[in-house]
Design a protein around this motif. Structure first.
Motif, PDB file in Angstrom:
ATOM      1  N   LYS A  62       3.455  -1.861   2.686  1.00 56.44           N
ATOM      2  CA  LYS A  62       2.558  -1.167   3.253  1.00 56.44           C
ATOM      3  C   LYS A  62       1.095  -1.565   2.594  1.00 56.44           C
ATOM      4  N   ARG A  64      -2.954  -0.394   3.005  1.00 57.02           N
ATOM      5  CA  ARG A  64      -3.763   0.914   3.290  1.00 57.02           C
ATOM      6  C   ARG A  64      -5.217   0.437   2.761  1.00 57.02           C
ATOM      7  N   THR A  65      -6.371   0.712   3.396  1.00 52.55           N
ATOM      8  CA  THR A  65      -7.779   0.352   3.183  1.00 52.55           C
ATOM      9  C   THR A  65      -8.446   1.714   3.414  1.00 52.55           C
ATOM     10  N   ALA A  66      -9.753   1.611   2.530  1.00 49.05           N
ATOM     11  CA  ALA A  66     -10.528   2.850   2.502  1.00 49.05           C
ATOM     12  C   ALA A  66     -11.727   2.332   1.932  1.00 49.05           C
ATOM     13  N   ASN A 101      -6.880  10.461  -1.512  1.00 49.26           N
ATOM     14  CA  ASN A 101      -7.060   9.691  -0.374  1.00 49.26           C
ATOM     15  C   ASN A 101      -6.176   8.754   0.054  1.00 49.26           C
ATOM     16  N   LEU A 102      -5.665   7.953  -1.076  1.00 48.88           N
ATOM     17  CA  LEU A 102      -4.553   7.106  -0.987  1.00 48.88           C
ATOM     18  C   LEU A 102      -3.369   7.339  -1.658  1.00 48.88           C
ATOM     19  N   GLU A 141      -8.618  -1.680  -1.153  1.00 43.24           N
ATOM     20  CA  GLU A 141      -7.154  -2.142  -0.568  1.00 43.24           C
ATOM     21  C   GLU A 141      -6.096  -1.707  -1.501  1.00 43.24           C
ATOM     22  N   TYR A 142      -5.263  -1.107  -0.918  1.00 44.77           N
ATOM     23  CA  TYR A 142      -3.954  -0.494  -1.811  1.00 44.77           C
ATOM     24  C   TYR A 142      -2.781  -1.029  -1.093  1.00 44.77           C
ATOM     25  N   GLU A 143      -1.984  -1.866  -1.810  1.00 45.95           N
ATOM     26  CA  GLU A 143      -0.798  -2.390  -1.346  1.00 45.95           C
ATOM     27  C   GLU A 143       0.567  -1.776  -2.057  1.00 45.95           C
TER      28      GLU A 143
END
Length: 218
Positions: A62, A64-66, A101-102, A141-143
Protein backbone atom coordinates in the motif's frame (compact mmCIF):
# COMPACT_ATOMS: atom_id res chain seq x y z
CA UNK A 1 5.31 -67.91 68.20
CA UNK A 2 7.57 -65.50 66.38
CA UNK A 3 5.80 -63.39 63.79
CA UNK A 4 6.91 -63.87 60.18
CA UNK A 5 5.58 -60.45 59.08
CA UNK A 6 8.19 -58.18 57.62
CA UNK A 7 9.25 -55.15 59.58
CA UNK A 8 7.59 -51.77 58.89
CA UNK A 9 10.86 -50.49 57.45
CA UNK A 10 10.62 -53.01 54.64
CA UNK A 11 7.51 -51.29 53.29
CA UNK A 12 8.93 -47.78 53.43
CA UNK A 13 9.54 -46.32 49.98
CA UNK A 14 12.93 -45.23 48.84
CA UNK A 15 12.66 -41.75 50.31
CA UNK A 16 15.40 -39.95 48.33
CA UNK A 17 14.19 -41.44 45.03
CA UNK A 18 10.57 -40.56 45.77
CA UNK A 19 11.55 -36.99 46.69
CA UNK A 20 13.53 -36.52 43.48
CA UNK A 21 10.70 -37.97 41.39
CA UNK A 22 8.23 -35.53 42.94
CA UNK A 23 10.56 -32.62 42.22
CA UNK A 24 11.21 -33.74 38.65
CA UNK A 25 7.51 -34.26 37.91
CA UNK A 26 6.64 -30.89 39.41
CA UNK A 27 9.23 -28.95 37.39
CA UNK A 28 8.48 -31.02 34.30
CA UNK A 29 4.80 -30.06 34.21
CA UNK A 30 5.50 -26.44 35.26
CA UNK A 31 8.04 -25.97 32.45
CA UNK A 32 5.66 -27.70 30.02
CA UNK A 33 2.80 -25.37 30.99
CA UNK A 34 4.96 -22.25 30.68
CA UNK A 35 6.49 -23.19 27.33
CA UNK A 36 3.44 -24.89 25.76
CA UNK A 37 2.35 -22.06 23.45
CA UNK A 38 5.87 -21.19 22.35
CA UNK A 39 6.75 -24.84 21.70
CA UNK A 40 3.65 -25.16 19.49
CA UNK A 41 4.42 -21.94 17.61
CA UNK A 42 8.11 -22.62 17.18
CA UNK A 43 7.47 -26.22 16.09
CA UNK A 44 4.89 -25.12 13.53
CA UNK A 45 7.04 -22.28 12.20
CA UNK A 46 9.99 -24.64 12.02
CA UNK A 47 7.96 -26.59 9.46
CA UNK A 48 6.90 -23.47 7.54
CA UNK A 49 10.45 -22.10 7.47
CA UNK A 50 11.85 -25.43 6.31
CA UNK A 51 9.27 -25.56 3.50
CA UNK A 52 9.12 -21.88 2.62
CA UNK A 53 9.55 -22.56 -1.11
CA UNK A 54 6.28 -24.54 -1.11
CA UNK A 55 4.23 -21.90 0.71
CA UNK A 56 2.89 -19.21 -1.58
CA UNK A 57 3.18 -15.68 -0.25
CA UNK A 58 1.31 -12.72 -1.74
CA UNK A 59 2.68 -9.47 -0.36
CA UNK A 60 0.16 -6.68 -0.04
CA UNK A 61 1.69 -3.28 -0.83
CA UNK A 62 0.00 0.00 0.00
CA UNK A 63 1.31 3.42 -0.96
CA UNK A 64 -0.02 6.61 0.58
CA UNK A 65 0.97 10.20 -0.07
CA UNK A 66 0.33 13.38 1.87
CA UNK A 67 1.40 16.98 2.04
CA UNK A 68 2.92 18.46 5.17
CA UNK A 69 1.52 21.80 6.29
CA UNK A 70 3.62 24.76 5.28
CA UNK A 71 4.72 25.41 8.85
CA UNK A 72 6.06 21.86 9.30
CA UNK A 73 7.71 21.93 5.88
CA UNK A 74 9.56 25.10 6.85
CA UNK A 75 10.59 23.50 10.14
CA UNK A 76 12.13 20.49 8.37
CA UNK A 77 13.81 22.66 5.76
CA UNK A 78 15.64 24.58 8.46
CA UNK A 79 16.12 21.70 10.91
CA UNK A 80 19.81 21.21 11.67
CA UNK A 81 21.66 18.34 13.29
CA UNK A 82 22.53 19.48 16.83
CA UNK A 83 24.73 16.45 17.40
CA UNK A 84 27.14 16.09 14.52
CA UNK A 85 27.76 12.49 13.53
CA UNK A 86 24.33 11.31 14.64
CA UNK A 87 20.97 11.45 12.93
CA UNK A 88 18.46 13.37 15.05
CA UNK A 89 14.87 12.26 15.45
CA UNK A 90 12.09 14.11 13.72
CA UNK A 91 10.60 17.07 15.59
CA UNK A 92 7.78 15.87 17.82
CA UNK A 93 5.17 17.96 16.01
CA UNK A 94 6.09 16.28 12.71
CA UNK A 95 5.98 12.80 14.25
CA UNK A 96 2.55 13.53 15.73
CA UNK A 97 1.27 14.81 12.38
CA UNK A 98 2.47 11.67 10.58
CA UNK A 99 0.87 9.45 13.21
CA UNK A 100 -2.45 11.29 12.99
CA UNK A 101 -2.66 11.59 9.21
CA UNK A 102 -0.87 8.50 7.91
CA UNK A 103 -0.91 6.16 10.94
CA UNK A 104 2.88 6.08 10.61
CA UNK A 105 4.57 5.74 13.98
CA UNK A 106 8.10 7.04 13.40
CA UNK A 107 8.99 7.63 17.03
CA UNK A 108 12.19 5.90 18.15
CA UNK A 109 13.08 5.12 14.54
CA UNK A 110 16.41 5.81 12.89
CA UNK A 111 16.12 8.82 10.59
CA UNK A 112 18.33 9.20 7.54
CA UNK A 113 18.74 12.93 6.84
CA UNK A 114 20.06 14.35 3.61
CA UNK A 115 19.95 17.91 2.23
CA UNK A 116 17.00 17.05 -0.04
CA UNK A 117 14.97 14.46 1.83
CA UNK A 118 14.31 12.49 5.00
CA UNK A 119 14.07 8.71 4.80
CA UNK A 120 12.86 6.40 7.57
CA UNK A 121 12.96 2.60 7.28
CA UNK A 122 10.47 0.74 9.49
CA UNK A 123 10.89 -3.04 9.14
CA UNK A 124 8.64 -5.19 11.31
CA UNK A 125 7.69 -8.87 11.66
CA UNK A 126 5.71 -10.03 8.65
CA UNK A 127 6.32 -6.90 6.61
CA UNK A 128 8.21 -3.70 5.98
CA UNK A 129 7.47 -0.04 5.55
CA UNK A 130 9.33 3.13 4.69
CA UNK A 131 8.56 6.83 4.71
CA UNK A 132 10.15 9.60 2.67
CA UNK A 133 9.72 13.36 3.12
CA UNK A 134 10.88 15.93 0.59
CA UNK A 135 12.40 18.66 2.75
CA UNK A 136 11.76 21.40 0.21
CA UNK A 137 8.21 20.63 -0.94
CA UNK A 138 6.92 18.77 2.15
CA UNK A 139 5.61 15.89 0.03
CA UNK A 140 5.33 12.65 2.02
CA UNK A 141 5.40 9.09 0.63
CA UNK A 142 4.54 6.19 2.90
CA UNK A 143 4.68 2.57 1.70
CA UNK A 144 3.75 -0.51 3.73
CA UNK A 145 4.22 -4.16 2.77
CA UNK A 146 2.37 -6.98 4.53
CA UNK A 147 3.31 -10.59 3.85
CA UNK A 148 0.64 -12.39 5.91
CA UNK A 149 0.37 -14.33 9.16
CA UNK A 150 2.76 -17.11 8.21
CA UNK A 151 5.49 -14.59 7.47
CA UNK A 152 4.67 -12.79 10.72
CA UNK A 153 5.03 -15.98 12.78
CA UNK A 154 8.19 -16.96 10.88
CA UNK A 155 9.74 -13.61 11.78
CA UNK A 156 8.77 -14.13 15.41
CA UNK A 157 10.56 -17.49 15.23
CA UNK A 158 13.70 -15.79 13.92
CA UNK A 159 13.40 -12.73 16.18
CA UNK A 160 13.49 -10.52 13.06
CA UNK A 161 12.77 -6.88 13.86
CA UNK A 162 10.94 -7.86 17.04
CA UNK A 163 12.67 -5.63 19.57
CA UNK A 164 14.44 -6.28 22.85
CA UNK A 165 11.38 -7.40 24.86
CA UNK A 166 10.60 -10.23 22.43
CA UNK A 167 14.23 -11.39 22.42
CA UNK A 168 14.09 -11.58 26.23
CA UNK A 169 10.85 -13.53 25.99
CA UNK A 170 12.43 -15.98 23.53
CA UNK A 171 15.36 -16.54 25.91
CA UNK A 172 12.95 -17.10 28.81
CA UNK A 173 10.88 -19.66 26.95
CA UNK A 174 14.02 -21.33 25.58
CA UNK A 175 15.11 -21.81 29.20
CA UNK A 176 11.69 -23.29 30.06
CA UNK A 177 11.97 -25.70 27.10
CA UNK A 178 15.47 -26.68 28.22
CA UNK A 179 14.18 -27.37 31.73
CA UNK A 180 11.34 -29.43 30.26
CA UNK A 181 13.76 -31.55 28.23
CA UNK A 182 16.24 -32.07 31.08
CA UNK A 183 13.61 -33.02 33.66
CA UNK A 184 12.11 -35.40 31.10
CA UNK A 185 15.52 -36.99 30.62
CA UNK A 186 16.00 -37.53 34.36
CA UNK A 187 12.47 -38.96 34.66
CA UNK A 188 13.34 -41.39 31.88
CA UNK A 189 16.50 -42.36 33.73
CA UNK A 190 14.63 -43.10 36.95
CA UNK A 191 12.08 -45.30 35.13
CA UNK A 192 14.48 -46.87 32.64
CA UNK A 193 14.92 -50.06 34.71
CA UNK A 194 11.27 -50.96 34.15
CA UNK A 195 11.15 -49.78 30.53
CA UNK A 196 13.79 -51.58 28.44
CA UNK A 197 13.07 -49.54 25.32
CA UNK A 198 13.99 -46.23 27.01
CA UNK A 199 17.69 -45.97 26.16
CA UNK A 200 17.42 -47.44 22.62
CA UNK A 201 14.83 -44.77 21.80
CA UNK A 202 16.94 -42.05 23.38
CA UNK A 203 19.94 -43.35 21.44
CA UNK A 204 18.03 -43.15 18.15
CA UNK A 205 17.02 -39.56 18.95
CA UNK A 206 20.65 -38.64 19.59
CA UNK A 207 22.41 -40.62 16.85
CA UNK A 208 20.00 -39.98 13.96
CA UNK A 209 20.53 -36.17 13.73
CA UNK A 210 24.30 -36.63 14.03
CA UNK A 211 24.41 -39.25 11.26
CA UNK A 212 22.21 -37.16 8.94
CA UNK A 213 24.35 -34.08 9.58
CA UNK A 214 27.57 -35.97 8.84
CA UNK A 215 26.25 -37.64 5.68
CA UNK A 216 24.07 -35.02 4.04
CA UNK A 217 25.18 -31.59 5.27
CA UNK A 218 28.33 -30.25 3.61
Amino acid sequence: MESTASSPQAHLPNQPRAWWLRQLYQWHWISAAISLLCMLIFSATGITLNNAEHIEARPEIKMRTAQLPEKLTGLLASWDNPDKGKNPALPVVVSDWLKQNLSADVRQRDVDWSPDEIYISMPRPGGDSWLRINRESGEVEYETTTRGWISYLNDLHKGRHTGLAWRWLIDFFAGACLLFALTGLFILKMHAANRPSTWPLVGIGVVLPIVLAMLFIH
